[in-house]
Design a protein around this motif. Sequence first.
Motif, mmCIF file in Angstrom:
data_model
loop_
_atom_site.group_PDB
_atom_site.id
_atom_site.type_symbol
_atom_site.label_atom_id
_atom_site.label_comp_id
_atom_site.label_asym_id
_atom_site.label_seq_id
_atom_site.Cartn_x
_atom_site.Cartn_y
_atom_site.Cartn_z
ATOM 1 N N VAL A 133 37.499 -14.242 61.865
ATOM 2 C CA VAL A 133 37.878 -13.264 62.882
ATOM 3 C C VAL A 133 36.993 -13.432 64.110
ATOM 4 N N HIS A 134 37.591 -13.232 65.280
ATOM 5 C CA HIS A 134 36.810 -13.179 66.509
ATOM 6 C C HIS A 134 35.958 -11.917 66.489
ATOM 7 N N VAL A 135 34.729 -12.037 66.939
ATOM 8 C CA VAL A 135 33.829 -10.886 67.058
ATOM 9 C C VAL A 135 33.657 -10.582 68.542
ATOM 10 N N ILE A 136 34.136 -9.395 68.948
ATOM 11 C CA ILE A 136 34.066 -8.983 70.352
ATOM 12 C C ILE A 136 33.058 -7.856 70.479
ATOM 13 N N GLU A 137 32.166 -7.978 71.432
ATOM 14 C CA GLU A 137 31.166 -6.941 71.672
ATOM 15 C C GLU A 137 31.423 -6.287 73.023
ATOM 16 N N ASN A 138 31.555 -4.967 73.010
ATOM 17 C CA ASN A 138 31.616 -4.195 74.246
ATOM 18 C C ASN A 138 30.171 -3.933 74.671
ATOM 19 N N ARG A 139 29.693 -4.698 75.633
ATOM 20 C CA ARG A 139 28.279 -4.658 75.971
ATOM 21 C C ARG A 139 27.876 -3.411 76.755
ATOM 22 N N THR A 140 28.839 -2.671 77.237
ATOM 23 C CA THR A 140 28.513 -1.425 77.914
ATOM 24 C C THR A 140 28.117 -0.347 76.918
ATOM 25 N N HIS A 141 28.858 -0.265 75.818
ATOM 26 C CA HIS A 141 28.636 0.818 74.854
ATOM 27 C C HIS A 141 28.089 0.340 73.510
ATOM 28 N N GLY A 142 28.087 -0.983 73.290
ATOM 29 C CA GLY A 142 27.471 -1.529 72.087
ATOM 30 C C GLY A 142 28.342 -1.629 70.859
ATOM 31 N N ASN A 143 29.597 -1.179 70.934
ATOM 32 C CA ASN A 143 30.479 -1.265 69.768
ATOM 33 C C ASN A 143 31.178 -2.620 69.704
ATOM 34 N N LYS A 144 31.647 -2.976 68.524
ATOM 35 C CA LYS A 144 32.322 -4.259 68.309
ATOM 36 C C LYS A 144 33.764 -4.048 67.845
ATOM 37 N N ALA A 145 34.579 -5.089 68.021
ATOM 38 C CA ALA A 145 35.951 -5.104 67.522
ATOM 39 C C ALA A 145 36.246 -6.503 67.005
ATOM 40 N N TYR A 146 37.274 -6.598 66.133
ATOM 41 C CA TYR A 146 37.535 -7.851 65.420
ATOM 42 C C TYR A 146 39.032 -8.144 65.392
ATOM 43 N N CYS A 147 39.358 -9.424 65.385
ATOM 44 C CA CYS A 147 40.755 -9.840 65.278
ATOM 45 C C CYS A 147 40.810 -11.256 64.722
ATOM 46 N N SER A 148 41.827 -11.533 63.935
ATOM 47 C CA SER A 148 42.031 -12.865 63.368
ATOM 48 C C SER A 148 42.275 -13.892 64.470
ATOM 49 N N VAL A 149 42.321 -15.153 64.105
ATOM 50 C CA VAL A 149 42.631 -16.240 65.030
ATOM 51 C C VAL A 149 44.142 -16.434 65.046
ATOM 52 N N ASN A 150 44.711 -16.536 66.230
ATOM 53 C CA ASN A 150 46.160 -16.719 66.345
ATOM 54 C C ASN A 150 46.572 -18.060 65.739
ATOM 55 N N GLU A 151 47.545 -18.014 64.832
ATOM 56 C CA GLU A 151 47.952 -19.222 64.097
ATOM 57 C C GLU A 151 48.832 -20.163 64.909
ATOM 58 N N GLY A 152 49.383 -19.685 66.012
ATOM 59 C CA GLY A 152 50.345 -20.480 66.751
ATOM 60 C C GLY A 152 51.755 -20.041 66.433
ATOM 61 N N PHE A 153 52.708 -20.929 66.612
ATOM 62 C CA PHE A 153 54.119 -20.590 66.440
ATOM 63 C C PHE A 153 54.680 -21.196 65.154
ATOM 64 N N GLY A 154 55.939 -20.923 64.892
ATOM 65 C CA GLY A 154 56.594 -21.468 63.694
ATOM 66 C C GLY A 154 56.402 -20.567 62.495
ATOM 67 N N LYS A 155 56.307 -21.171 61.312
ATOM 68 C CA LYS A 155 56.094 -20.415 60.075
ATOM 69 C C LYS A 155 54.628 -19.978 60.028
ATOM 70 N N VAL A 156 54.397 -18.685 60.157
ATOM 71 C CA VAL A 156 53.024 -18.174 60.227
ATOM 72 C C VAL A 156 52.898 -16.916 59.376
ATOM 73 N N LEU A 157 51.671 -16.644 58.956
ATOM 74 C CA LEU A 157 51.411 -15.515 58.075
ATOM 75 C C LEU A 157 51.781 -14.191 58.721
ATOM 76 N N ARG A 158 51.543 -14.056 60.025
ATOM 77 C CA ARG A 158 51.751 -12.752 60.660
ATOM 78 C C ARG A 158 53.210 -12.300 60.611
ATOM 79 N N PHE A 159 54.130 -13.239 60.380
ATOM 80 C CA PHE A 159 55.541 -12.889 60.207
ATOM 81 C C PHE A 159 55.954 -12.877 58.741
ATOM 82 N N GLY A 160 54.991 -13.010 57.851
ATOM 83 C CA GLY A 160 55.277 -12.885 56.429
ATOM 84 C C GLY A 160 55.494 -14.178 55.688
#
Length: 477
Positions: A166-193
Amino acid sequence: MSTIDEIFNQSLHVINIGTSKFKEDLDLQGIDTVQVDWQPPAGGNVQLIEALDFFQDNDKVEQANQEAIKRIKEAHPFLIDVDQAVNVIPGMHSKKILHSGPPISWENMAGPMQGAIIGALIFEGLANNETEARALIDAGEIEFDPCHEHSAVGPMAGIVSPSMPVHVIENRTHGNKAYCSVNEGFGKVLRFGAFSDEVIDRLKWLRDVFAPALKKALALTEGIDLKSITAQSLHMGDECHNRNKASTSLFYREIGDYFLQTDIDKQSLREVLRFIQNNEQYFLNLSMPACKSALDAGHGVPYSTVITAMARNGVEFGVRVSGLGEKEWFTAPANFIKGLFFPGYSEEDATRDLGDSAITETMGIGGFAMGGSPAIVQFVGGEVEDAIRYSEQMFDITVSENSNYSLPTLNFSGSAFGIDLRKVIETGILPVINTGMAHKVAGIGQIGAGIVHPPKACFEKGLLRFYEVYGGDGINE
Protein backbone atom coordinates in the motif's frame (compact mmCIF):
# COMPACT_ATOMS: atom_id res chain seq x y z
CA MET A 1 -55.33 51.91 -9.32
CA SER A 2 -56.64 49.55 -12.02
CA THR A 3 -60.20 48.33 -11.85
CA ILE A 4 -61.02 44.64 -11.92
CA ASP A 5 -62.25 44.97 -15.53
CA GLU A 6 -59.00 46.59 -16.62
CA ILE A 7 -56.95 43.86 -14.98
CA PHE A 8 -58.88 41.06 -16.68
CA ASN A 9 -58.67 42.80 -20.05
CA GLN A 10 -54.85 42.91 -19.95
CA SER A 11 -52.68 40.28 -21.62
CA LEU A 12 -51.59 37.65 -19.16
CA HIS A 13 -47.92 37.01 -18.39
CA VAL A 14 -47.86 34.01 -16.08
CA ILE A 15 -45.18 32.67 -13.77
CA ASN A 16 -46.01 29.04 -13.05
CA ILE A 17 -44.42 27.56 -9.94
CA GLY A 18 -44.31 23.82 -9.30
CA THR A 19 -45.95 21.28 -11.57
CA SER A 20 -45.56 22.03 -15.27
CA LYS A 21 -49.04 20.72 -16.12
CA PHE A 22 -50.56 24.19 -15.72
CA LYS A 23 -47.92 25.70 -18.02
CA GLU A 24 -48.73 23.12 -20.68
CA ASP A 25 -52.40 24.11 -20.57
CA LEU A 26 -51.53 27.81 -20.77
CA ASP A 27 -49.15 27.16 -23.69
CA LEU A 28 -52.03 25.59 -25.60
CA GLN A 29 -53.95 28.84 -25.11
CA GLY A 30 -51.04 30.91 -26.42
CA ILE A 31 -50.43 32.61 -23.08
CA ASP A 32 -46.93 33.86 -22.27
CA THR A 33 -45.78 31.58 -19.42
CA VAL A 34 -42.51 31.08 -17.57
CA GLN A 35 -41.98 27.81 -15.71
CA VAL A 36 -40.21 27.99 -12.34
CA ASP A 37 -39.03 24.64 -11.05
CA TRP A 38 -39.64 24.72 -7.32
CA GLN A 39 -40.11 22.28 -4.55
CA PRO A 40 -40.46 22.86 -0.83
CA PRO A 41 -37.25 22.65 1.20
CA ALA A 42 -36.46 19.09 2.33
CA GLY A 43 -39.23 17.84 0.06
CA GLY A 44 -41.77 19.10 2.57
CA ASN A 45 -40.64 16.65 5.27
CA VAL A 46 -41.66 18.33 8.53
CA GLN A 47 -38.91 16.74 10.64
CA LEU A 48 -36.20 17.75 8.19
CA ILE A 49 -37.58 21.29 7.88
CA GLU A 50 -37.55 21.61 11.67
CA ALA A 51 -33.92 20.48 11.75
CA LEU A 52 -32.99 22.85 8.90
CA ASP A 53 -34.67 25.79 10.62
CA PHE A 54 -32.84 25.00 13.84
CA PHE A 55 -29.36 24.95 12.25
CA GLN A 56 -29.87 27.60 9.56
CA ASP A 57 -27.57 30.62 9.91
CA ASN A 58 -26.31 29.24 13.19
CA ASP A 59 -23.04 30.77 14.40
CA LYS A 60 -21.72 27.59 16.01
CA VAL A 61 -22.36 25.54 12.88
CA GLU A 62 -20.94 28.21 10.58
CA GLN A 63 -17.77 28.54 12.66
CA ALA A 64 -17.38 24.77 12.88
CA ASN A 65 -17.75 24.42 9.12
CA GLN A 66 -15.13 27.09 8.52
CA GLU A 67 -12.78 25.24 10.86
CA ALA A 68 -13.41 21.91 9.09
CA ILE A 69 -12.73 23.26 5.60
CA LYS A 70 -9.71 25.20 6.87
CA ARG A 71 -8.16 21.95 8.09
CA ILE A 72 -9.03 20.17 4.84
CA LYS A 73 -7.66 22.97 2.66
CA GLU A 74 -4.44 23.32 4.66
CA ALA A 75 -3.69 19.59 4.54
CA HIS A 76 -0.55 18.77 2.55
CA PRO A 77 -0.28 15.10 1.53
CA PHE A 78 3.03 13.54 0.51
CA LEU A 79 3.76 10.00 -0.70
CA ILE A 80 6.48 8.88 1.71
CA ASP A 81 6.64 5.08 1.49
CA VAL A 82 5.15 1.83 0.24
CA ASP A 83 4.88 -1.21 2.49
CA GLN A 84 2.80 -4.30 3.14
CA ALA A 85 -0.55 -3.43 4.70
CA VAL A 86 0.00 -5.49 7.84
CA ASN A 87 3.12 -3.45 8.63
CA VAL A 88 1.55 0.00 8.41
CA ILE A 89 -2.27 0.04 8.49
CA PRO A 90 -3.62 0.45 12.04
CA GLY A 91 -5.50 -2.60 13.27
CA MET A 92 -4.49 -4.83 10.35
CA HIS A 93 -3.75 -8.50 11.07
CA SER A 94 -3.13 -11.73 9.17
CA LYS A 95 -6.81 -12.62 8.74
CA LYS A 96 -8.35 -9.20 8.23
CA ILE A 97 -9.60 -8.02 4.85
CA LEU A 98 -10.52 -4.39 4.19
CA HIS A 99 -13.15 -3.43 1.62
CA SER A 100 -14.64 -0.30 0.08
CA GLY A 101 -17.73 1.52 1.28
CA PRO A 102 -19.60 1.37 4.58
CA PRO A 103 -19.65 -1.83 6.70
CA ILE A 104 -21.22 -4.90 5.09
CA SER A 105 -21.34 -8.62 5.89
CA TRP A 106 -20.02 -11.29 3.54
CA GLU A 107 -23.44 -12.70 2.63
CA ASN A 108 -24.69 -9.26 1.57
CA MET A 109 -21.69 -8.28 -0.55
CA ALA A 110 -21.95 -7.66 -4.29
CA GLY A 111 -20.46 -10.22 -6.68
CA PRO A 112 -17.31 -8.22 -7.55
CA MET A 113 -16.49 -7.69 -3.87
CA GLN A 114 -16.90 -11.36 -3.02
CA GLY A 115 -14.75 -12.31 -6.01
CA ALA A 116 -12.03 -9.86 -4.98
CA ILE A 117 -11.98 -11.27 -1.44
CA ILE A 118 -11.65 -14.80 -2.79
CA GLY A 119 -8.72 -13.62 -4.91
CA ALA A 120 -7.12 -11.92 -1.91
CA LEU A 121 -7.31 -15.12 0.17
CA ILE A 122 -5.69 -17.10 -2.67
CA PHE A 123 -3.01 -14.39 -3.03
CA GLU A 124 -2.31 -14.57 0.72
CA GLY A 125 -1.91 -18.36 0.57
CA LEU A 126 -4.83 -18.83 2.96
CA ALA A 127 -6.74 -20.77 0.28
CA ASN A 128 -5.82 -22.62 -2.90
CA ASN A 129 -9.07 -22.05 -4.75
CA GLU A 130 -12.55 -20.54 -4.54
CA THR A 131 -14.03 -23.49 -2.64
CA GLU A 132 -11.40 -23.31 0.08
CA ALA A 133 -11.74 -19.53 0.31
CA ARG A 134 -15.50 -19.71 0.77
CA ALA A 135 -15.13 -22.45 3.39
CA LEU A 136 -12.66 -20.29 5.32
CA ILE A 137 -15.08 -17.37 5.27
CA ASP A 138 -18.08 -19.54 6.21
CA ALA A 139 -16.12 -20.86 9.20
CA GLY A 140 -15.78 -17.28 10.49
CA GLU A 141 -12.00 -17.24 10.11
CA ILE A 142 -11.85 -13.92 8.23
CA GLU A 143 -12.66 -10.50 9.66
CA PHE A 144 -13.99 -7.75 7.38
CA ASP A 145 -13.84 -3.99 7.89
CA PRO A 146 -14.27 -0.87 5.73
CA CYS A 147 -11.03 0.66 4.47
CA HIS A 148 -12.28 4.02 5.73
CA GLU A 149 -12.27 2.84 9.33
CA HIS A 150 -8.54 2.07 9.07
CA SER A 151 -7.33 5.34 7.48
CA ALA A 152 -7.42 3.66 4.07
CA VAL A 153 -9.33 3.77 0.79
CA GLY A 154 -9.63 1.41 -2.16
CA PRO A 155 -11.05 1.73 -5.70
CA MET A 156 -14.06 -0.41 -6.74
CA ALA A 157 -14.13 -3.49 -4.43
CA GLY A 158 -11.32 -1.78 -2.53
CA ILE A 159 -9.87 -5.01 -1.16
CA VAL A 160 -6.73 -4.74 0.94
CA SER A 161 -5.25 -7.91 2.42
CA PRO A 162 -2.33 -8.17 4.88
CA SER A 163 0.61 -8.63 2.51
CA MET A 164 -0.62 -6.32 -0.26
CA PRO A 165 1.64 -3.32 -0.81
CA VAL A 166 0.00 0.00 0.00
CA HIS A 167 1.07 3.57 -0.63
CA VAL A 168 1.74 5.45 2.60
CA ILE A 169 0.60 9.08 2.43
CA GLU A 170 1.46 11.56 5.15
CA ASN A 171 -0.48 14.77 5.67
CA ARG A 172 2.43 16.86 6.89
CA THR A 173 0.26 19.70 8.10
CA HIS A 174 -1.64 17.63 10.65
CA GLY A 175 0.53 14.52 10.94
CA ASN A 176 -2.06 11.88 10.03
CA LYS A 177 -1.52 9.16 7.43
CA ALA A 178 -3.67 7.43 4.81
CA TYR A 179 -3.17 4.25 2.78
CA CYS A 180 -4.19 2.81 -0.57
CA SER A 181 -3.26 -0.23 -2.64
CA VAL A 182 -1.25 0.02 -5.87
CA ASN A 183 -3.38 0.37 -9.00
CA GLU A 184 -3.21 -2.90 -10.94
CA GLY A 185 -3.85 -1.36 -14.35
CA PHE A 186 -6.56 -2.43 -16.77
CA GLY A 187 -8.03 -5.74 -17.91
CA LYS A 188 -8.73 -8.60 -15.51
CA VAL A 189 -7.99 -7.10 -12.10
CA LEU A 190 -8.81 -7.85 -8.49
CA ARG A 191 -10.69 -4.59 -7.90
CA PHE A 192 -13.40 -5.80 -10.29
CA GLY A 193 -13.57 -9.22 -8.67
CA ALA A 194 -11.28 -11.24 -10.96
CA PHE A 195 -9.13 -13.93 -9.32
CA SER A 196 -7.59 -15.90 -12.20
CA ASP A 197 -3.92 -16.98 -12.18
CA GLU A 198 -3.10 -13.88 -14.23
CA VAL A 199 -4.55 -11.63 -11.52
CA ILE A 200 -2.80 -13.44 -8.66
CA ASP A 201 0.55 -13.44 -10.51
CA ARG A 202 0.30 -9.66 -11.04
CA LEU A 203 -0.45 -9.10 -7.35
CA LYS A 204 2.61 -11.18 -6.42
CA TRP A 205 4.77 -9.17 -8.84
CA LEU A 206 3.51 -5.93 -7.30
CA ARG A 207 4.42 -7.25 -3.85
CA ASP A 208 7.74 -8.91 -4.67
CA VAL A 209 9.19 -6.70 -7.43
CA PHE A 210 7.37 -3.40 -7.86
CA ALA A 211 6.85 -2.41 -4.22
CA PRO A 212 10.46 -3.08 -3.09
CA ALA A 213 11.72 -1.02 -6.05
CA LEU A 214 9.37 1.86 -5.31
CA LYS A 215 10.33 1.70 -1.63
CA LYS A 216 14.00 2.11 -2.54
CA ALA A 217 13.21 5.04 -4.82
CA LEU A 218 11.05 6.79 -2.22
CA ALA A 219 13.78 6.39 0.39
CA LEU A 220 15.91 8.76 -1.71
CA THR A 221 13.22 11.46 -1.78
CA GLU A 222 11.87 13.85 0.81
CA GLY A 223 8.44 12.63 -0.17
CA ILE A 224 6.48 13.21 -3.38
CA ASP A 225 4.22 16.26 -3.11
CA LEU A 226 0.78 14.96 -4.16
CA LYS A 227 -1.01 18.25 -3.56
CA SER A 228 1.24 19.98 -6.06
CA ILE A 229 0.78 17.23 -8.67
CA THR A 230 -2.99 17.38 -8.26
CA ALA A 231 -3.06 21.17 -8.68
CA GLN A 232 -0.89 21.00 -11.81
CA SER A 233 -2.85 18.15 -13.39
CA LEU A 234 -6.16 20.00 -12.94
CA HIS A 235 -4.64 22.68 -15.18
CA MET A 236 -3.75 19.98 -17.72
CA GLY A 237 -7.21 18.47 -18.17
CA ASP A 238 -7.39 15.85 -15.41
CA GLU A 239 -10.07 15.75 -12.72
CA CYS A 240 -8.08 13.13 -10.73
CA HIS A 241 -10.80 10.50 -10.47
CA ASN A 242 -11.48 8.95 -13.85
CA ARG A 243 -8.94 10.95 -15.81
CA ASN A 244 -5.36 10.74 -14.52
CA LYS A 245 -3.30 11.02 -17.68
CA ALA A 246 -1.51 14.21 -16.68
CA SER A 247 -1.16 13.35 -12.99
CA THR A 248 0.33 9.94 -13.72
CA SER A 249 2.76 11.55 -16.17
CA LEU A 250 3.76 14.15 -13.59
CA PHE A 251 4.29 11.45 -10.98
CA TYR A 252 6.35 9.42 -13.46
CA ARG A 253 8.52 12.49 -14.06
CA GLU A 254 9.00 13.03 -10.31
CA ILE A 255 9.90 9.45 -9.40
CA GLY A 256 11.80 8.35 -12.52
CA ASP A 257 15.22 9.73 -11.65
CA TYR A 258 15.08 8.25 -8.14
CA PHE A 259 14.47 4.80 -9.61
CA LEU A 260 17.60 5.28 -11.71
CA GLN A 261 19.63 6.00 -8.58
CA THR A 262 18.77 2.67 -6.94
CA ASP A 263 20.63 -0.62 -7.24
CA ILE A 264 17.69 -2.35 -8.96
CA ASP A 265 18.78 -4.65 -11.80
CA LYS A 266 18.17 -3.34 -15.29
CA GLN A 267 15.41 -5.81 -16.25
CA SER A 268 13.38 -5.18 -13.09
CA LEU A 269 13.88 -1.44 -13.47
CA ARG A 270 12.49 -1.53 -17.01
CA GLU A 271 9.49 -3.56 -15.85
CA VAL A 272 8.75 -1.21 -12.97
CA LEU A 273 9.04 1.98 -15.02
CA ARG A 274 7.03 0.50 -17.88
CA PHE A 275 4.28 -0.51 -15.45
CA ILE A 276 3.76 3.11 -14.37
CA GLN A 277 4.23 4.44 -17.88
CA ASN A 278 1.57 2.13 -19.35
CA ASN A 279 -0.94 2.58 -16.51
CA GLU A 280 -2.51 6.01 -16.96
CA GLN A 281 -4.74 5.42 -13.92
CA TYR A 282 -1.78 4.86 -11.59
CA PHE A 283 -2.27 8.21 -9.90
CA LEU A 284 -5.86 7.36 -8.89
CA ASN A 285 -4.45 5.26 -6.05
CA LEU A 286 -2.46 8.29 -4.92
CA SER A 287 -5.21 10.85 -5.46
CA MET A 288 -7.63 8.88 -3.28
CA PRO A 289 -5.46 8.57 -0.15
CA ALA A 290 -4.28 12.16 -0.59
CA CYS A 291 -7.91 13.26 -0.41
CA LYS A 292 -8.54 10.84 2.46
CA SER A 293 -5.69 12.28 4.53
CA ALA A 294 -7.04 15.81 4.06
CA LEU A 295 -10.66 14.95 4.82
CA ASP A 296 -9.74 12.92 7.89
CA ALA A 297 -8.04 16.06 9.20
CA GLY A 298 -11.39 17.83 8.89
CA HIS A 299 -13.35 15.10 10.66
CA GLY A 300 -14.35 15.35 14.29
CA VAL A 301 -15.13 19.08 14.44
CA PRO A 302 -18.10 19.45 16.82
CA TYR A 303 -21.16 21.13 15.23
CA SER A 304 -19.74 20.78 11.70
CA THR A 305 -22.16 19.63 8.98
CA VAL A 306 -19.36 19.09 6.42
CA ILE A 307 -19.32 15.67 4.74
CA THR A 308 -15.93 13.99 5.23
CA ALA A 309 -16.49 10.72 3.35
CA MET A 310 -18.73 9.31 0.63
CA ALA A 311 -18.23 5.62 -0.11
CA ARG A 312 -20.05 2.70 -1.78
CA ASN A 313 -19.81 -1.06 -1.41
CA GLY A 314 -21.91 -2.11 -4.40
CA VAL A 315 -25.00 -2.49 -2.21
CA GLU A 316 -25.16 0.60 -0.01
CA PHE A 317 -23.94 4.17 -0.25
CA GLY A 318 -22.64 5.73 2.96
CA VAL A 319 -21.64 9.20 4.14
CA ARG A 320 -19.84 10.46 7.24
CA VAL A 321 -20.31 13.89 8.82
CA SER A 322 -17.51 15.84 10.50
CA GLY A 323 -19.46 16.65 13.65
CA LEU A 324 -20.62 13.07 14.22
CA GLY A 325 -18.84 9.81 15.09
CA GLU A 326 -15.83 8.43 13.24
CA LYS A 327 -17.60 5.12 12.60
CA GLU A 328 -21.07 6.61 12.25
CA TRP A 329 -22.30 5.91 8.72
CA PHE A 330 -25.57 7.07 7.16
CA THR A 331 -26.52 4.62 4.46
CA ALA A 332 -29.14 3.86 1.83
CA PRO A 333 -29.25 1.57 -1.22
CA ALA A 334 -26.63 2.62 -3.77
CA ASN A 335 -27.88 3.84 -7.13
CA PHE A 336 -27.11 2.45 -10.57
CA ILE A 337 -24.76 4.50 -12.75
CA LYS A 338 -26.08 6.26 -15.86
CA GLY A 339 -23.64 6.61 -18.70
CA LEU A 340 -21.83 4.87 -21.55
CA PHE A 341 -21.54 1.09 -21.75
CA PHE A 342 -18.80 -0.82 -23.51
CA PRO A 343 -20.01 -2.77 -26.57
CA GLY A 344 -22.08 -5.81 -25.63
CA TYR A 345 -23.16 -4.57 -22.19
CA SER A 346 -26.24 -2.81 -20.81
CA GLU A 347 -27.77 -1.65 -17.53
CA GLU A 348 -28.92 -5.21 -16.83
CA ASP A 349 -25.27 -6.27 -16.50
CA ALA A 350 -24.16 -3.60 -14.03
CA THR A 351 -23.78 -3.77 -10.29
CA ARG A 352 -24.75 -0.84 -8.10
CA ASP A 353 -22.37 2.03 -7.43
CA LEU A 354 -19.10 0.68 -5.98
CA GLY A 355 -15.84 1.94 -4.48
CA ASP A 356 -14.15 4.47 -2.21
CA SER A 357 -13.11 6.68 -5.13
CA ALA A 358 -15.93 9.16 -4.36
CA ILE A 359 -13.47 10.47 -1.75
CA THR A 360 -12.21 12.62 -4.64
CA GLU A 361 -15.62 14.26 -5.07
CA THR A 362 -15.84 14.69 -1.29
CA MET A 363 -12.60 16.69 -1.63
CA GLY A 364 -14.03 18.80 -4.47
CA ILE A 365 -12.23 17.19 -7.42
CA GLY A 366 -13.42 14.25 -9.56
CA GLY A 367 -16.98 14.95 -10.67
CA PHE A 368 -16.90 18.35 -8.96
CA ALA A 369 -14.01 19.35 -11.25
CA MET A 370 -15.42 17.95 -14.49
CA GLY A 371 -15.82 21.48 -15.83
CA GLY A 372 -12.03 21.67 -15.97
CA SER A 373 -11.71 18.29 -17.66
CA PRO A 374 -13.71 18.53 -20.90
CA ALA A 375 -12.33 15.28 -22.33
CA ILE A 376 -13.95 13.30 -19.49
CA VAL A 377 -17.33 13.47 -21.22
CA GLN A 378 -16.00 11.10 -23.87
CA PHE A 379 -15.66 8.52 -21.11
CA VAL A 380 -18.71 9.14 -18.90
CA GLY A 381 -21.13 10.55 -21.47
CA GLY A 382 -22.85 13.91 -21.89
CA GLU A 383 -21.57 17.17 -23.33
CA VAL A 384 -18.87 19.60 -22.26
CA GLU A 385 -21.63 22.01 -21.21
CA ASP A 386 -22.93 19.32 -18.82
CA ALA A 387 -19.52 19.00 -17.17
CA ILE A 388 -19.26 22.77 -16.66
CA ARG A 389 -22.83 22.91 -15.34
CA TYR A 390 -22.12 20.19 -12.78
CA SER A 391 -19.03 22.01 -11.51
CA GLU A 392 -20.95 25.26 -11.16
CA GLN A 393 -23.95 23.61 -9.51
CA MET A 394 -21.83 22.06 -6.77
CA PHE A 395 -21.26 25.54 -5.30
CA ASP A 396 -24.93 25.46 -4.23
CA ILE A 397 -24.27 22.64 -1.77
CA THR A 398 -20.77 23.41 -0.51
CA VAL A 399 -19.23 25.70 2.10
CA SER A 400 -16.52 27.26 -0.03
CA GLU A 401 -14.18 26.94 -3.00
CA ASN A 402 -10.72 25.42 -2.85
CA SER A 403 -8.28 27.90 -4.33
CA ASN A 404 -5.58 25.21 -4.18
CA TYR A 405 -7.39 23.41 -6.98
CA SER A 406 -8.38 26.00 -9.56
CA LEU A 407 -10.07 25.25 -12.88
CA PRO A 408 -8.95 27.24 -15.95
CA THR A 409 -12.25 26.75 -17.79
CA LEU A 410 -14.12 28.33 -14.88
CA ASN A 411 -11.95 31.45 -15.01
CA PHE A 412 -9.52 29.84 -12.56
CA SER A 413 -12.03 29.73 -9.73
CA GLY A 414 -11.33 27.06 -7.13
CA SER A 415 -13.36 23.88 -7.19
CA ALA A 416 -16.40 23.72 -4.93
CA PHE A 417 -15.62 21.84 -1.72
CA GLY A 418 -16.95 21.19 1.76
CA ILE A 419 -20.26 19.46 1.03
CA ASP A 420 -22.74 20.86 3.56
CA LEU A 421 -25.30 18.39 4.87
CA ARG A 422 -27.82 21.20 5.36
CA LYS A 423 -27.51 22.59 1.84
CA VAL A 424 -28.01 19.17 0.23
CA ILE A 425 -31.30 18.78 2.10
CA GLU A 426 -32.41 22.38 1.58
CA THR A 427 -31.75 22.50 -2.18
CA GLY A 428 -32.41 18.89 -3.09
CA ILE A 429 -29.18 18.99 -5.15
CA LEU A 430 -27.09 15.86 -4.72
CA PRO A 431 -23.30 15.63 -5.14
CA VAL A 432 -22.24 14.51 -8.61
CA ILE A 433 -19.85 11.57 -8.98
CA ASN A 434 -18.25 10.30 -12.18
CA THR A 435 -17.24 6.68 -11.96
CA GLY A 436 -16.63 3.37 -13.65
CA MET A 437 -19.26 0.63 -13.84
CA ALA A 438 -18.51 -2.91 -12.73
CA HIS A 439 -20.26 -6.02 -14.02
CA LYS A 440 -22.41 -7.62 -11.35
CA VAL A 441 -20.67 -10.94 -11.91
CA ALA A 442 -17.24 -11.21 -10.30
CA GLY A 443 -14.28 -11.11 -12.64
CA ILE A 444 -15.85 -9.75 -15.81
CA GLY A 445 -14.56 -6.28 -14.97
CA GLN A 446 -15.44 -2.77 -16.05
CA ILE A 447 -18.33 -2.47 -18.49
CA GLY A 448 -18.68 1.29 -18.79
CA ALA A 449 -18.58 4.62 -17.01
CA GLY A 450 -20.97 7.42 -16.19
CA ILE A 451 -22.54 9.72 -13.66
CA VAL A 452 -24.17 8.76 -10.38
CA HIS A 453 -25.57 10.56 -7.34
CA PRO A 454 -25.83 9.44 -3.73
CA PRO A 455 -29.28 8.48 -2.47
CA LYS A 456 -30.90 11.46 -0.73
CA ALA A 457 -31.78 9.26 2.25
CA CYS A 458 -28.12 9.23 3.38
CA PHE A 459 -28.21 12.97 3.94
CA GLU A 460 -31.69 12.94 5.46
CA LYS A 461 -30.60 10.37 8.04
CA GLY A 462 -27.46 12.36 8.72
CA LEU A 463 -29.35 15.60 9.35
CA LEU A 464 -31.86 13.95 11.67
CA ARG A 465 -29.02 12.37 13.64
CA PHE A 466 -27.22 15.72 13.77
CA TYR A 467 -30.40 17.29 15.18
CA GLU A 468 -30.64 14.49 17.72
CA VAL A 469 -27.05 15.12 18.88
CA TYR A 470 -26.95 18.92 18.80
CA GLY A 471 -30.57 20.05 18.83
CA GLY A 472 -30.97 20.13 22.58
CA ASP A 473 -27.67 21.57 23.83
CA GLY A 474 -28.49 25.26 23.68
CA ILE A 475 -26.81 25.71 20.33
CA ASN A 476 -29.04 28.68 19.48
CA GLU A 477 -28.65 30.47 22.81
